[in-house]
Write a protein that holds these residues in place. Structure first.
Motif, mmCIF file in Angstrom:
data_model
loop_
_atom_site.group_PDB
_atom_site.id
_atom_site.type_symbol
_atom_site.label_atom_id
_atom_site.label_comp_id
_atom_site.label_asym_id
_atom_site.label_seq_id
_atom_site.Cartn_x
_atom_site.Cartn_y
_atom_site.Cartn_z
ATOM 1 N N LEU A 1 0.875 -1.168 0.000
ATOM 2 C CA LEU A 1 0.000 0.000 0.000
ATOM 3 C C LEU A 1 0.908 1.213 0.000
ATOM 4 O O LEU A 1 1.483 1.566 1.040
ATOM 5 C CB LEU A 1 -0.912 0.008 1.231
ATOM 6 C CG LEU A 1 -2.313 -0.588 1.040
ATOM 7 C CD1 LEU A 1 -2.197 -2.061 0.703
ATOM 8 C CD2 LEU A 1 -3.153 -0.394 2.289
ATOM 9 N N GLY A 2 1.056 1.816 -1.176
ATOM 10 C CA GLY A 2 2.056 2.865 -1.299
ATOM 11 C C GLY A 2 3.409 2.267 -0.996
ATOM 12 O O GLY A 2 3.849 1.315 -1.656
ATOM 13 N N GLY B 1 -15.485 3.486 2.311
ATOM 14 C CA GLY B 1 -14.587 3.382 1.164
ATOM 15 C C GLY B 1 -13.131 3.616 1.490
ATOM 16 O O GLY B 1 -12.315 3.811 0.586
ATOM 17 N N ARG B 2 -12.804 3.593 2.773
ATOM 18 C CA ARG B 2 -11.418 3.826 3.182
ATOM 19 C C ARG B 2 -10.982 2.762 4.183
ATOM 20 O O ARG B 2 -11.797 2.187 4.894
ATOM 21 C CB ARG B 2 -11.266 5.218 3.793
ATOM 22 C CG ARG B 2 -11.489 6.337 2.777
ATOM 23 C CD ARG B 2 -11.341 7.714 3.399
ATOM 24 N NE ARG B 2 -11.343 8.753 2.380
ATOM 25 C CZ ARG B 2 -11.178 10.040 2.634
ATOM 26 N NH1 ARG B 2 -11.007 10.455 3.872
ATOM 27 N NH2 ARG B 2 -11.183 10.922 1.655
ATOM 28 N N GLU C 1 -4.475 5.436 -2.703
ATOM 29 C CA GLU C 1 -3.457 6.344 -2.205
ATOM 30 C C GLU C 1 -3.772 6.723 -0.765
ATOM 31 O O GLU C 1 -4.890 6.579 -0.292
ATOM 32 C CB GLU C 1 -3.390 7.610 -3.066
ATOM 33 C CG GLU C 1 -4.696 8.407 -3.065
ATOM 34 C CD GLU C 1 -4.631 9.626 -3.953
ATOM 35 O OE1 GLU C 1 -3.551 9.900 -4.494
ATOM 36 O OE2 GLU C 1 -5.660 10.317 -4.097
ATOM 37 N N TRP C 2 -2.709 7.203 -0.071
ATOM 38 C CA TRP C 2 -2.903 7.711 1.275
ATOM 39 C C TRP C 2 -3.596 9.066 1.189
ATOM 40 O O TRP C 2 -3.295 9.872 0.314
ATOM 41 C CB TRP C 2 -1.564 7.876 1.998
ATOM 42 C CG TRP C 2 -0.808 6.602 2.187
ATOM 43 C CD1 TRP C 2 0.339 6.224 1.556
ATOM 44 C CD2 TRP C 2 -1.143 5.525 3.070
ATOM 45 N NE1 TRP C 2 0.741 4.989 1.973
ATOM 46 C CE2 TRP C 2 -0.148 4.533 2.901
ATOM 47 C CE3 TRP C 2 -2.173 5.317 3.965
ATOM 48 C CZ2 TRP C 2 -0.171 3.349 3.614
ATOM 49 C CZ3 TRP C 2 -2.195 4.130 4.684
ATOM 50 C CH2 TRP C 2 -1.199 3.160 4.502
ATOM 51 N N LEU D 1 -2.221 7.029 13.179
ATOM 52 C CA LEU D 1 -3.499 6.895 12.487
ATOM 53 C C LEU D 1 -3.290 7.259 11.023
ATOM 54 O O LEU D 1 -2.794 8.342 10.715
ATOM 55 C CB LEU D 1 -4.550 7.813 13.115
ATOM 56 C CG LEU D 1 -6.004 7.547 12.742
ATOM 57 C CD1 LEU D 1 -6.474 6.212 13.303
ATOM 58 C CD2 LEU D 1 -6.899 8.665 13.248
ATOM 59 N N ALA D 2 -3.677 6.356 10.133
ATOM 60 C CA ALA D 2 -3.486 6.590 8.706
ATOM 61 C C ALA D 2 -4.714 6.108 7.946
ATOM 62 O O ALA D 2 -5.429 5.201 8.402
ATOM 63 C CB ALA D 2 -2.240 5.860 8.201
ATOM 64 N N ILE D 3 -4.957 6.724 6.776
ATOM 65 C CA ILE D 3 -6.146 6.404 5.987
ATOM 66 C C ILE D 3 -5.727 6.120 4.546
ATOM 67 O O ILE D 3 -5.032 6.931 3.925
ATOM 68 C CB ILE D 3 -7.164 7.560 6.025
ATOM 69 C CG1 ILE D 3 -7.603 7.825 7.462
ATOM 70 C CG2 ILE D 3 -8.366 7.238 5.159
ATOM 71 C CD1 ILE D 3 -8.513 9.019 7.604
#
Length: 1405
Positions: free
Chosen positions: A720-721, A736-737, A770-771, A761-763
């Motif tokens: 992921l990235g 959707g995230r 993409e982030w 915390l990341a989305i």
């Protein structure tokens, strides 16, 4: 003016307190009049001030916060220090949370609680649970909350009904209940994941536990341990508790019968034969009898076993048990032989008189430490009470270091035993029972004795049944034995039996009071090859202490095995269990929501589902490693595939994550991942995996760091990235995230890309791949994310600080809904960090990669989620020497200056940022110090050529030339440099400033665009001797001294008409000290402005170019912060309650949407904006505040990367001129009425004048129809008389204050506004002295309220606009339509210049 005169007048102002201030009370800044506005500083998060907007927390506790959809954060609760919140779910508008905590916000809660979202209050769930909760699942269909974890049972309930690790909370009845399958058990059992099947017909459980499935499963004697006679009044658990040997105890009954063969109470302790003489006891006739059992030492007992006598005319009906020595009645739990239900009693417990029930076991709620019990026989059959059996049950098994104490218990085939090596001697030690002692063994090995030669004790306790036990060692206190100096540490080796590997633990015996230490928790086997477990004590491998007279002293007392749950797969010692064959499962259990079973025992194979084969196959594959393995997460898709993740592995086989499909375990590609898996989620036909891994096991997949994607259709891994730089704890799919929680600080955009701040915390956008930036900034680690349907969420973890808006050193700000400020997310990221192992292209920066923020070491979230440490490596300047106070700390990412530039080629607006940061552009080239952000394309790039070494503090743009200043070096040029923005190169001119230069201010002289004023700390420039302030001649490219010059340091510069005002630590050429001085360009002379300020000035602003209205801020010699106002004759302190830690970086005057109450300090249409790091005794810590001439209003808060208060260096705006005058447009009805009234009075006069003007206009500006489609710069005028009258009337109503005249730049420099003008000025110089390009006034993403703002339009035809209130137009100009309620004439604002007026509606499109 002396100091006494200065302090004679001290202004007193109101400071709105933290308690009373509502944000609606804060003056509404009209950012739209300022053009594009950027707020910059040293921060990673911003927020609007409120009573709880300064979100700083104790990172050693776990904090629960709520986050609204717009990013607003509110603190909900915090745990005790060391506590953690690990699980949560929502049911019926109630948030249920679980974890490892004993309190929330100071109120007692045991590991679980409920938070009502409506009342915003907590409530307890019963008395809580007795250990940590790792997972919660809310079942809306059944109104139940399932809890899984490391607990055994709820607090203050009948513990025997619960098998451990799983419980159910019934919302309707508000009670805890055991699950229909009793519970799950194992070695250190825990449940970490509970998820429903895709159909909802089953629940899946994952964790560290075992299950057993058998064929032809029966248990000897129906339900009991085979070594104990069967009785329906006992359970397998109670019959496995070894009775305490009571033969030597003091057992007394009074009054007893005198009948021969029935008077000796000792005969029933372990009767040798059937009910009858010599084996039965009677009490005296018609008398209550008290039976006293004393051990004279503390014993841990779990219950009593009583067998009635069934001889005629005798028997006991009810009884009561109390403890010795405290005489507390005991609550007993027993099995009703008729209903098989668990029942409790305290005062009058029944004993069955049915001869088919030979005895009953009565268990205490909790194992009690006591010295004995008293049993009172309350009611009887016939003439007297009587008993055939009396035993006190231990809580499992036990063994003493003295063999004389290891006597066989009743019904045990053998007693416990002990083996000794080396020299031991017995010593009597006092107990806590008055006048009593006990005997222990003592050995005194010499200091330096190897453990292999150490004296040893090996206990062999008799254990009646296999099961799960906690094992404890008793250590007498050294104070009573007076041997503390000689005490040391010992090694305990526990052999669980059954071929399992021994477990070692080192324990210190240097304890002052009697202590019980747990040395093992897990499975104990009582079957071949070793029928008994054992515990061995020796000297530790590295003994602690220095000994006494050359010897250590080690003590051997006793060990205790506490039975937790029973393993029914085998019988007891020498028993005849009925199990024919069995299989064991690990880590997974499926409950089909049907029937009642006991998953802590042997499950009939008829209850085993196809998915349960996953657990048995996993147990077979892992073998003995199941003792350390754990399943942390599981997830199932609609196709029947189940994925498990955790900490487990098979050599050359699946590791940490597996798939179960078609009744078989299938390794994932590359055999899984090389680190523990903590979370799993399924979305878009892919499996997402989070944990503490850095790659796959076999081979390599670049970019897999903490998070990975597995396509189970193609069986392939993908990053992921570029992953994250730490540990991911949970994964949640919402809207959707994919939301990640954990202990990390950066997310990487690609496998070789750069990092963006994302503390804990990341989305990840599942559709965009993409982030994405989140609403809100967090410092610390997180362990919980719960999504709410309205877009809000709950977040918990070891959080140090939080703010509503995430911003890396800068962001755009505008007037939002209701006029409150709102922030616009900018995709550019400053202070980017590359993933380890990757390198950017040849860098334009010096210095190696560094972490971008200070980190807090906050301890453990739990044993599974260790914290990560990161170093604090900010690149910040040292304090300036001399008289100016030190600047606020500016750890990266810090933006300390900004300027606006319209690219002459692309016509795009750009924001140029300067400060202490690094970044990577789209070509992966690294830059530092200065970045250029294209507002339209949202791309960021750097300056080509020599790298900037140091920190940028000041910027100025003039046309396509950028001036850069600070504590820096470019090439060989210190302090100051010039960059050609059009040709992308540094100037080759010799610009050398002398004396360790530090440029703090670069401004343009308002009336001379060829003169740049450079100020700061330096002793000369080029060949000149100008000190602290110098003029750069753009045309002749040389330095010039301002008059006779000054000495010292200059922090800030501003301008009035023909006058420069400088603030800092200044001495004039004649020796006069002046913290504020003015320079007259016409006479080339310097003069002080007043005297007596408390100290040097760090910020300065002139109000409306009026030299009689100046605001300054600074610090006194004792570092006390001050804010002062010059009224033309004296300086006056503005008392805002600012404390010593305050440092003001910028003062600015901003226009307001609404007028404030009139005062003699500031006009009603403006406010003073104070920025920096502000601390007030009244409103706490903020980074900017507003002052309206009377009251202070805390405005914006910020946090830095370390979690401390951030710094706002300033607000920077694109418009060089803007009006502060409030514009109020009347309603259409009022305008019409006034128009009619005015028109009726002068109708004939206007008619005559209108006819003449119309004729003249048509003659001079006749329009050829063919010209309507031409885009030429022609002057066109309207021809309608009614339109003209309406426009004139409208102008009269609105007034001229807000309608700027059209002037050329040269005219602007010649025309000075009159005293009291409503405009700040008409020059191209803004208030911080920065030259601004004329750029659009509408920032991207601006949210204008309906009262003041409108829509964009463009000019189709040119318009001269010579009438009163009319705005001249040129073809193609972009306008903002503010009022279009009149069909013919509209009121508009020129986006580029900010000027406003009326124009013909037909000329726009």
């Amino acid at each position: 003016m002396n100091s006494a005169a200065f302090f004679r007048i001290r202004l007193v102002f109101t400071v709105f307190s933290l308690v009373t201030l509502a944000y609606a009370d804060v003056p509404r800044v009209d950012f739209g009049r300022m053009g594009t506005v950027a707020v910059a500083g040293s921060f990673i998060g911003l927020g609007l001030y409120s009573s709880n907007s300064t979100h700083t927390f104790n990172p050693s506790a776990s904090t629960l916060v709520s986050r609204a959809a717009n990013g607003t954060i509110n603190s909900i609760a915090w745990t005790n220090v060391g506590g953690s919140i690990l699980a949560g779910c929502i049911l019926n508008n109630v948030l249920y949370i679980g974890g490892n905590f004993s309190s929330l916000s100071g109120q007692a809660y045991a590991n679980v609680a409920a938070y009502d979202l409506s009342s915003r209050s907590f409530r307890a769930l019963g008395s809580g649970l007795d250990d940590a909760v790792d997972v919660l699942y809310c079942d809306s269909s059944a109104s139940q909350v399932w809890a899984g974890g490391r607990f055994r049972h709820p607090v203050n309930v009948d513990a025997l009904s619960y098998g451990g690790s799983v419980v159910v909370y019934d919302v309707k009845s508000s009670t805890w209940q055991p699950p229909a399958f009793t519970g799950l058990t194992g070695t250190s059992p825990s449940v970490r994941s509970i998820v429903p099947s895709s159909s909802g017909s089953s629940l899946y459980f994952g964790g560290s536990f075992t299950t057993n499935y058998g064929v032809n499963v029966t248990v000897a004697n129906g339900t009991n341990n085979p070594n104990v006679p069967y009785s329906t009044g006992a359970s397998p658990f109670s019959s496995s508790l070894v009775p305490l040997p009571l033969a030597p105890a003091d057992v007394v009954a009074s009054p007893s019968s005198s009948e021969d063969g029935f008077s000796n109470i000792s005969n029933i302790v372990c009767p040798a034969g059937p009910d009858g003489p010599g084996n039965t006891w009677f009490s005296a006739n018609n008398a209550r009898t008290l039976i006293t059992i004393r051990t004279n030492k503390y014993t841990t007992a779990r219950g009593v076993r009583l067998g009635n006598t069934f001889l005629p005319n005798h028997g006991t009906r009810t009884f009561q048990v109390v403890t010795i020595p405290d005489n507390n009645p005991l609550k007993l739990t027993y099995i009703d032989p008729t209903t098989r239900a668990n029942v409790s009693c305290t005062d009058s417990c029944p004993l069955m008189t049915d001869s088919s029930i030979p005895y009953q076991d009565f268990l205490f709620e909790m194992a009690d430490t006591l010295t004995g019990v008293q049993i009172t026989l309350l009611e009887w059959e016939g003439s007297s009470a009587g008993l055939h059996l009396l035993q006190v049950l231990s809580d499992g098994a036990f063994a003493s270091a003295l063999n004389t104490d290891n006597r066989a218990s009743c019904y045990s085939p053998s007693g416990s035993s002990v083996d000794l090596t080396g020299t031991w001697h017995a010593e009597n030690v006092f107990t806590t029972i008055a006048a009593t002692t006990q005997t222990v063994l003592v050995a005194k090995p010499s200091v330096g004795t190897p453990p292999s030669n150490s004296p040893s004790v090996t206990w062999h306790p008799y254990v009646s049944a296999s099961g799960y036990y906690d094992v404890y060692l008793y250590i007498p206190g050294c104070d009573d034995m007076q041997d503390c100096a000689a005490r040391t540490s010992v090694k305990l080796t526990t052999n669980p039996g059954g071929g399992a590997l021994p477990v070692e633990k080192t324990v210190s015996q240097n304890v002052h009071a009697d202590t019980r230490v747990q040395i093992y928790s897990g499975y104990i086997a009582t079957f071949p090859p070793s029928y008994t477990s054992s515990v061995k004590l020796t000297l530790a491998d590295q003994p602690t202490g220095n000994g006494f007279h050359g010897n250590y002293e080690i003590i051997a007392d006793r060990v205790q095995y506490v039975l937790i749950s029973l393993d029914s797969t085998v019988g007891g010692n020498n028993g005849t269990g009925g199990l024919t064959t069995s299989t064991t499962g690990f880590g997974f259990f499926e409950w089909t929501k049907q029937g009642n079973v006991n998953a802590t025992g042997v499950l009939p194979n008829t209850t085993e589902t196809q998915l349960d084969q996953l657990s048995t196959q996993l147990a077979t594959a892992l073998g003995s490693t199941t003792r350390t393995a754990v399943v942390n997460a599981l997830v199932a898709n609609s196709d029947g595939q189940v994925f498990l993740g955790g900490l487990f592995g098979v050599t050359n086989g699946p590791t940490n994550v597996v798939e179960f499909k078609d009744a078989a375990i299938i390794p994932l590609s590359n055999n899984g991942l090389n680190g523990v898996v903590n979370g799993l989620a399924i979305a878009n036909n892919s499996l997402f995996v989070g944990g503490a891994f850095t790659d796959v096991v076999s081979g390599s997949v670049e970019g897999i760091r903490g998070i990975a994607k597995y396509d189970y259709g193609s069986s392939s891994w993908a990053p992921l990235g570029g992953g994250v730089n730490g540990v991911v704890v949970t994964l949640v799919v919402a809207n959707g995230r994919l939301v990640l929680t954990g202990n990390f600080t950066e997310v990487y955009s690609s496998v070789d890309g750069y990092g963006s701040p994302a503390d804990g915390l990341a989305i990840w956008d599942l559709n965009g791949g993409e982030w994405v930036k989140q609403n809100g900034a967090f410092i610390g680690s997180t362990s919980l994310f719960v999504s709410v349907s309205d877009g809000s969420s709950f977040i918990a973890g070891n959080i140090a600080a939080a703010n509503e808006f995430s911003a890396s050193g800068w962001t755009l700000i505008q007037s939002g809904t209701n006029g409150q400020p709102s922030f616009t997310s900018t995709p550019s990221t400053l202070d980017d960090v590359f993933p380890s192992g990757t390198n950017p292209s040849p860098s334009h920066t010096p210095a190696a990669r560094r972490w971008n923020k200070a980190r807090l070491d906050t301890g453990l979230i739990s044993w599974l989620f260790p914290r990560l440490k990161a170093a604090v490596l900010p690149r910040q300047s040292p304090p300036a020497p001399g008289g100016l106070p030190p600047l606020p700390p500016a750890p990266a990412p810090a933006v300390l200056a900004a300027a606006f530039w319209t690219n002459s080629s692309s016509k795009h607006q750009n924001v140029i940022l300067g400060g202490n940061f690094t970044f990577v552009d789209n070509s992966r080239t690294r830059y530092s110090g200065v970045s250029i952000y294209d507002v339209k394309t949202q791309f960021i790039h750097g300056l080509q050529g020599d790298a900037i070494s140091g920190v940028v503090y000041s910027l100025l743009v003039q046309d396509d030339t950028l001036f850069v200043g600070g504590n820096l070096t470019v090439g060989n040029t210190p302090g100051f440099a010039i960059y050609d923005l059009k040709n992308n190169q540094w100037s080759s001119l010799s610009l050398v400033l002398k004396g360790s230069p530090f440029v703090r201010s670069i401004t343009l002289r308002p009336t001379d665009s060829n003169t740049v004023i450079v100020a700061g700390t330096f002793t000369g420039a080029g060949s000149t001797t100008c000190d602290a302030i110098c003029a750069w001649d753009v045309i002749h490219q040389q330095w010039n001294t301002l008059g006779s010059g000054i000495h010292g340091q200059v922090a800030a510069v501003d301008y009035s008409e023909g006058i420069l005002v400088a603030g800092g630590y200044i001495t004039l050429s004649d020796g006069t000290s002046a913290n504020v001085a003015k320079y007259d360009f016409s006479s080339s002379t310097w003069a002080a402005i007043g005297s007596g300020l408390p100290g040097p000035v760090t910020a300065l602003r002139i109000n409306d170019k009026n030299l009689n209205s100046i605001f300054v801020a600074g610090k006194s010699a004792d570092e006390t912060s001050f804010l002062a106002y010059w009224d033309g004759s004296s300086w006056n302190i503005i008392d805002g309650g600012l404390v010593q830690s305050t440092t003001v970086s910028q003062l600015d005057l901003v226009p307001l949407r609404d007028q404030h109450i009139a005062n003699n300090v500031l006009a009603q249409d403006r406010a003073l904006l104070i920025s920096g790091t502000l601390s007030s005794s009244t409103f706490g810590n903020v980074s900017s505040a507003l002052f309206d001439g009377k009251s202070f209003y805390p405005y914006i808060t910020s946090i830095s990367g370390s979690g401390a208060q951030g710094v706002i260096a300033g607000f920077f705006h694109s418009l060089s001129t803007f009006s502060s005058a409030s514009r109020h447009v009347l309603g259409v009805g009022v305008v019409i009425l006034i128009s009619i009234a005015i028109s009726a009075g002068i109708v004939f006069f206007l008619l005559l004048v209108g006819i003449l003007l119309t004729l003249f206009s048509r003659e001079s500006t006749a329009i050829d129809p063919k010209d309507w489609d031409q885009d030429e710069n022609e002057s066109l005028r309207p021809s309608s008389l009614l339109e003209h009258v309406n426009a004139a009337t409208r102008s009269a109503i609105i007034g001229n204050a807000a309608l700027a005249e059209t002037t050329s730049p040269e005219d602007d420099r010649r025309q000075a506004p009159s005293r009291g003008s409503e405009e700040y000025g008409t020059t191209e110089q803004d208030h911080d002295g920065w030259r601004r390009a004329e750029t659009p006034a509408v920032p991207a993403g601006a949210d204008y309220d309906q009262e003041e703002e409108g829509r964009l339009a463009h000019v189709r035809y040119s318009f001269e606009g010579q009438g009163e209130g009319e705005l001249p137009l040129e073809t193609g100009t972009e306008l903002l339509v503010l009022d279009d309620r009149d069909a013919a004439w509209w009121y508009v604002r020129d986006v580029a210049t900010g000027r406003e007026g009326v124009v013909p509606a037909a000329y726009l499109y």
